[in-house]
Design an enzyme around this catalytic site. Structure first.
Site, PDB file in Angstrom:
ATOM      1  N   TYR A 146       0.853  -1.192   0.000  1.00 17.60           N
ATOM      2  CA  TYR A 146       0.000   0.000   0.000  1.00 17.60           C
ATOM      3  C   TYR A 146       0.881   1.232   0.000  1.00 17.60           C
ATOM      4  CZ  TYR A 146      -3.525   3.412   1.580  1.00 17.60           C
ATOM      5  OH  TYR A 146      -4.352   4.504   1.685  1.00 17.60           O
ATOM      6  N   ASP A 241       9.239   2.577  -0.479  1.00 14.65           N
ATOM      7  CA  ASP A 241       8.236   3.242   0.350  1.00 14.65           C
ATOM      8  C   ASP A 241       8.505   2.857   1.809  1.00 14.65           C
ATOM      9  OD1 ASP A 241       4.594   3.549   0.301  1.00 14.65           O
ATOM     10  OD2 ASP A 241       6.085   4.029   1.842  1.00 14.65           O
ATOM     11  N   LYS A 269       4.884   9.290   8.738  1.00 16.59           N
ATOM     12  CA  LYS A 269       4.618   8.756  10.074  1.00 16.59           C
ATOM     13  C   LYS A 269       5.662   9.185  11.114  1.00 16.59           C
ATOM     14  CE  LYS A 269       2.080   4.864   8.081  1.00 16.59           C
ATOM     15  NZ  LYS A 269       0.685   4.847   8.515  1.00 16.59           N
TER      16      LYS A 269
HETATM   17  P1  KE4 Z   1      -0.859   8.366   4.428  1.00 14.59           P
HETATM   18  O1  KE4 Z   1      -1.346   9.037   3.164  1.00 14.59           O
HETATM   19  O2  KE4 Z   1      -1.967   7.559   5.099  1.00 14.59           O
HETATM   20  O3  KE4 Z   1      -0.158   9.335   5.384  1.00 14.59           O
HETATM   21  O4  KE4 Z   1       0.274   7.315   4.034  1.00 14.59           O
HETATM   22  C1  KE4 Z   1      -0.021   6.355   3.055  1.00 14.59           C
HETATM   23  C2  KE4 Z   1       0.942   5.175   3.189  1.00 14.59           C
HETATM   24  C3  KE4 Z   1       1.985   5.073   2.291  1.00 14.59           C
HETATM   25  N1  KE4 Z   1       2.868   4.051   2.350  1.00 14.59           N
HETATM   26  C4  KE4 Z   1       2.757   3.099   3.312  1.00 14.59           C
HETATM   27  C5  KE4 Z   1       3.761   1.981   3.353  1.00 14.59           C
HETATM   28  C6  KE4 Z   1       1.705   3.160   4.266  1.00 14.59           C
HETATM   29  O5  KE4 Z   1       1.614   2.191   5.211  1.00 14.59           O
HETATM   30  C7  KE4 Z   1       0.787   4.220   4.214  1.00 14.59           C
HETATM   31  C8  KE4 Z   1      -0.368   4.341   5.182  1.00 14.59           C
HETATM   32  N2  KE4 Z   1      -0.500   3.272   6.123  1.00 14.59           N
HETATM   33  C9  KE4 Z   1      -1.851   3.003   6.606  1.00 14.59           C
HETATM   34  C10 KE4 Z   1      -1.788   1.828   7.610  1.00 14.59           C
HETATM   35  N3  KE4 Z   1      -1.490   0.607   6.990  1.00 14.59           N
HETATM   36  C11 KE4 Z   1      -2.448   4.220   7.211  1.00 14.59           C
HETATM   37  C12 KE4 Z   1      -3.708   3.987   8.016  1.00 14.59           C
HETATM   38  C13 KE4 Z   1      -4.907   4.593   7.334  1.00 14.59           C
HETATM   39  O6  KE4 Z   1      -5.043   4.466   6.101  1.00 14.59           O
HETATM   40  O7  KE4 Z   1      -5.722   5.196   8.090  1.00 14.59           O
END
Ligand code: KE4
Length: 432
Positions: A146, A241, A269
């Protein structure tokens, strides 16, 4: 034991009247585990307190940022001090420079850094840079990984995409989805197939070096190095990523620890200490393609905002204390080994994948090396396990396809309480 959830139920009903699904991010909706999501009242250290006054040991940790534990006093005080100087100016401050320098010092591949407000923005910007740099359109991602919710990356996506069984989101034009080829994590053969299927060339391969959005999946020995070599052979850029892994598994990039120097990195994060942040980093010649230095446009009202960069700097400073990552690994190992023993003792089939302070207990498969393995999990059993653990004061991510996040605020006693709860919960599952 829980003191009921009437207040969360009432808040959930209110939320659903005004917010789609009652949440501002799908993974919070408990769709995969059922029941009413708890609404959080406060958190401190390794513990959350919900709107009904129930207290839990927390393994969501805001999905990664809370690596110090919640409400770290030094970070909270710094935020208060920074807020009294103004919340943002639409102009650059020294702290942004300091954070870019700190990231560049910790990560050799991060010659330059552009700060943004989310991992999604950072990942989509990295893809745009790669397309501009190579003049190519196609990208390769991995099933179950993701990278945020930009159109081209919502193909066979992990995290909420897997949890809600929406691997390919509605609203993404087929023409855009067709620009993304999907390979299997840990399968160099499928990577080669994706390259061969795109003779016009691939702009970039994007990968989570340790996958954490199909549950935790560890790269096989040599996989990342061979992937980097394949990308180089086909003239594609390698994007790692590290939104989850960056500064969580080591003080910098875990890809570099695996001997891989990505062309571009995506961060988020932890580098914001819990405040909204993302970053695209990498080779200076690539980052200098970004406006105003170059022709690739990218912008953001709150990019590099004072509160996010101050919280990030305080957090990275505290994480640079010697012994930090050994401590995180010790706690993670205590948890992972304890859960594996509990599985074995109960006779419930499953496995535990762990790297450092990231862990997932899969119920069902005895090995998970890629997304299809993870999909063979018994998600109904996981839902029961989730609630059994909640009843025993342990708050897990509400999906089989997420990682448990251990923080520096978790104690051995917290971990042991968690393992004992798992022994009881798995025992109840086995007896059902
Ligand atoms: P954000 O746009 O949510 O800040 O980051 C996206 C993202 C990008 N790359 C990786 C490897 C990620 O894990 C994420 C976001 N992680 C999720 C949890 N698996 C965020 C939780 C959510 O979507 O509320």
């Amino acid at each position: 034991m829980m003191r009921g959830n009437d207040k969360s139920k009432e808040l959930s009903r209110r939320a659903s009247r005004r917010i789609p699904g009652g949440v501002n991010s799908p993974v919070r909706a408990w769709s995969a585990v059922g029941g009413t999501p708890i609404f959080i009242e406060s958190a401190s250290g390794a513990r959350l307190v919900d709107a009904d006054g129930n207290s839990f040991v927390d393994y969501v940790g805001s999905y990664g940022p809370a690596i110090l534990g919640h409400a770290h006093p030094q970070v909270a005080a710094a935020l208060g001090e920074q807020a009294r100087k103004g919340l943002g100016y639409g102009a650059t401050i020294e702290l942004e420079v300091e954070l870019a320098e700190k990231i560049g010092t910790a990560i050799a591949a991060a010659e330059k850094v552009r700060l943004v407000s989310s991992g999604t923005e950072a990942a989509m910007t990295a893809i745009r840079i790669a397309r501009a740099a190579t003049g190519r359109t196609k990208i390769i991602k991995f099933d179950g990984c993701y990278h945020g919710h930009s159109d081209g990356l919502l193909v066979r996506a992990g995290s909420g995409g897997m949890t809600l069984a929406i691997p390919n989101s509605a609203g993404v034009p087929q023409a855009v989805a067709a620009m993304t080829s999907v390979a299997r994590f840990n399968s160099l053969e499928s990577v080669g197939g994706c390259f061969e299927a795109n003779p016009d060339g691939v702009a970039a391969v994007i990968v989570e070096p340790v996958a954490a959005n199909m549950g935790v999946v560890v790269p096989m020995p040599g996989f990342l190095k061979e992937l980097a070599a394949a990308a180089r052979r086909y003239g594609a850029l390698l994007i790692c990523d590290e939104v989850i892994t960056g500064f969580r598994l080591c003080h910098g990039s875990i890809a570099e620890k695996y001997g891989v120097a990505p062309d571009l990195l995506v961060l988020g994060k932890v580098i914001g200490g819990g405040m909204p942040i993302g970053a695209v980093a990498g080779r200076a010649d690539l980052l200098d393609l970004l406006a105003p230095a170059g022709p690739v446009y990218q912008a953001g009202t709150l990019s590099g905002n004072p509160l996010s960069v101050r919280a990030g700097l305080e957090t990275l400073g505290l994480l640079s204390v010697p012994g930090t990552y050994e401590r995180l690994d010790t706690l993670g190992a205590r948890l992972g080994n304890g859960l594996a023993d509990a599985l074995k003792r109960s006779g419930v089939p499953g496995c535990v994948n762990r790297v450092g302070s990231l862990a997932t207990m899969f119920l069902g498969p005895n090995a998970v090396c890629e997304a299809d393995d993870a999909r063979r999990s018994d998600t109904a059993r996981f839902a029961t396990y989730f609630h059994q653990m909640l009843e025993r004061g342990i708050y897990l991510p509400p999906s089989q396809f997420e990682a448990m996040f251990v923080s520096l605020a978790h104690s051995e006693a917290d971990i042991d309480q968690t393992v004992e709860a798992a022994n009881q919960a798995l025992g109840a599952l086995a007896a059902a």
